[in-house]
Write a protein that holds these residues in place. Sequence first.
Motif, mmCIF file in Angstrom:
data_model
loop_
_atom_site.group_PDB
_atom_site.id
_atom_site.type_symbol
_atom_site.label_atom_id
_atom_site.label_comp_id
_atom_site.label_asym_id
_atom_site.label_seq_id
_atom_site.Cartn_x
_atom_site.Cartn_y
_atom_site.Cartn_z
ATOM 1 N N ASP A 168 0.828 -1.206 0.000
ATOM 2 C CA ASP A 168 0.000 0.000 0.000
ATOM 3 C C ASP A 168 0.867 1.263 0.000
ATOM 4 O O ASP A 168 0.949 1.985 0.976
ATOM 5 N N PHE A 169 1.531 1.518 -1.112
ATOM 6 C CA PHE A 169 2.392 2.693 -1.209
ATOM 7 C C PHE A 169 2.061 3.473 -2.476
ATOM 8 O O PHE A 169 1.497 2.934 -3.430
ATOM 9 N N GLU A 170 2.435 4.746 -2.479
ATOM 10 C CA GLU A 170 2.263 5.586 -3.658
ATOM 11 C C GLU A 170 3.296 5.190 -4.703
ATOM 12 O O GLU A 170 4.492 5.079 -4.394
ATOM 13 N N LEU A 171 2.843 4.991 -5.927
ATOM 14 C CA LEU A 171 3.760 4.516 -6.967
ATOM 15 C C LEU A 171 4.792 5.568 -7.344
ATOM 16 O O LEU A 171 6.001 5.356 -7.237
ATOM 17 N N PHE A 172 4.349 6.701 -7.824
ATOM 18 C CA PHE A 172 5.256 7.756 -8.290
ATOM 19 C C PHE A 172 5.258 8.889 -7.269
ATOM 20 O O PHE A 172 4.488 9.834 -7.339
ATOM 21 N N HIS A 173 6.133 8.745 -6.316
ATOM 22 C CA HIS A 173 6.265 9.657 -5.182
ATOM 23 C C HIS A 173 7.326 10.714 -5.511
ATOM 24 O O HIS A 173 8.239 10.452 -6.314
ATOM 25 N N PRO A 174 7.236 11.904 -4.914
ATOM 26 C CA PRO A 174 8.272 12.921 -5.167
ATOM 27 C C PRO A 174 9.696 12.459 -4.871
ATOM 28 O O PRO A 174 10.653 13.008 -5.433
ATOM 29 N N ASP A 175 9.855 11.455 -4.023
ATOM 30 C CA ASP A 175 11.198 10.962 -3.689
ATOM 31 C C ASP A 175 11.725 9.937 -4.689
ATOM 32 O O ASP A 175 12.870 9.490 -4.567
ATOM 33 N N CYS A 176 10.907 9.549 -5.664
ATOM 34 C CA CYS A 176 11.358 8.588 -6.674
ATOM 35 C C CYS A 176 12.322 9.253 -7.665
ATOM 36 O O CYS A 176 12.247 10.459 -7.911
#
Length: 274
Positions: free
Chosen positions: A23-31
Motif C-alpha cells: 500500500d504505497f504511492e507509486l510515483f512519489h516525489p522521492d522517486c
Amino acid sequence: MLGAVIGDIVGSRFEFNNYRAKDFELFHPDCFVTDDSFMTLAVCEALLGISDDLGIDCQLLPQLPALTVQSMQRIGRAHPDCGFGLSFFNWIFADNPQPYGSYGNGSAMRVSGCGWVGADPAEVESLATAVTKISHNHPEGIKGAVAVAMAIFLARTGKTQDEIRSYIEANYYPQIPSLEEIRPNYEFNETCQGSVPQAIAAFLEATSFEDTIRNAVSIGGDSDTIAAIAGSIAEPYFGIPESMRSAALDYLDKEQRSIVERFEALYGAKVLAS
C-alpha cells in the motif's frame, strides 16, 4: 522494456528503506531514475545500432558487444551519481573496460531489450549473453540475464505464468520460492542468484502490471532492481497502463525518451488504456 524503467523508478526510494507491504504511492516525489534505467536504455540503444527496419541485421550482430560498451559508457558517464556499484563505476570510466567476473544483478536489470528483440529462444540467449559478458562474465551473471530475457520472450509470445515458471525452473532456477516464503526474512542482495528468482516470483504471483511492481517492492531487498526485473517481465504479459507509462516518461529527458520511442516503434510495446 519501459516496464523495467517503471519498476526502477517506483522502487528507487525503497532500495535502502524497504517497505514490506503493497500500500504505497507509486510515483512519489522521492522517486528517481537510477543506473538500472540508464543501463537498460543503453542496451536498447546498442540493439537499435544493429537493427534495420525489419529487426536485427545478422551481419551486424558481431558489433553488439562493442556498441553496448559504447552506449553504456556514454550514458553512464553523463550520470555518474545514479547508483553504480564501485566495480561497475570503474568499468564505466575505464579507457579499455574489461569483464571482471561479476555475478551482480546489474546484468539482469538491463537486459530486457533482448527479450523483445530476439526472434526465437536461441537468438534471445545469444543477444543476452553478448550484452552481458562485456562486464558480468561470471556464469551466474550470464544465467541471470538470460533467464530474465527468456522470461520476457516467453511472456511476449503468449506463454502463461505457469508455463513461464516451468521453463525457468527447468532451465535456470529450480523451485522459485513463493512471496510468502521470501518476504519475512529476505535481505538486501545484489547477486543474480539472490535476487533474480525473487523478482521472477513477484511477476509469477501477480494479477496485473501494477500488482507485479507492488509485489516486488513488498519483499524488500534491492527494491529498485527487483522491481525493474519484475516489471520488465510483466510488461509483455500484462501490458502497462497508459497512466503509468506517461508518469514514467516524465522522469526521462529528451534523449532517454527518444531511445524508448525508437525502440518501441521497431520492436513494440504493450500499453493498456488507463
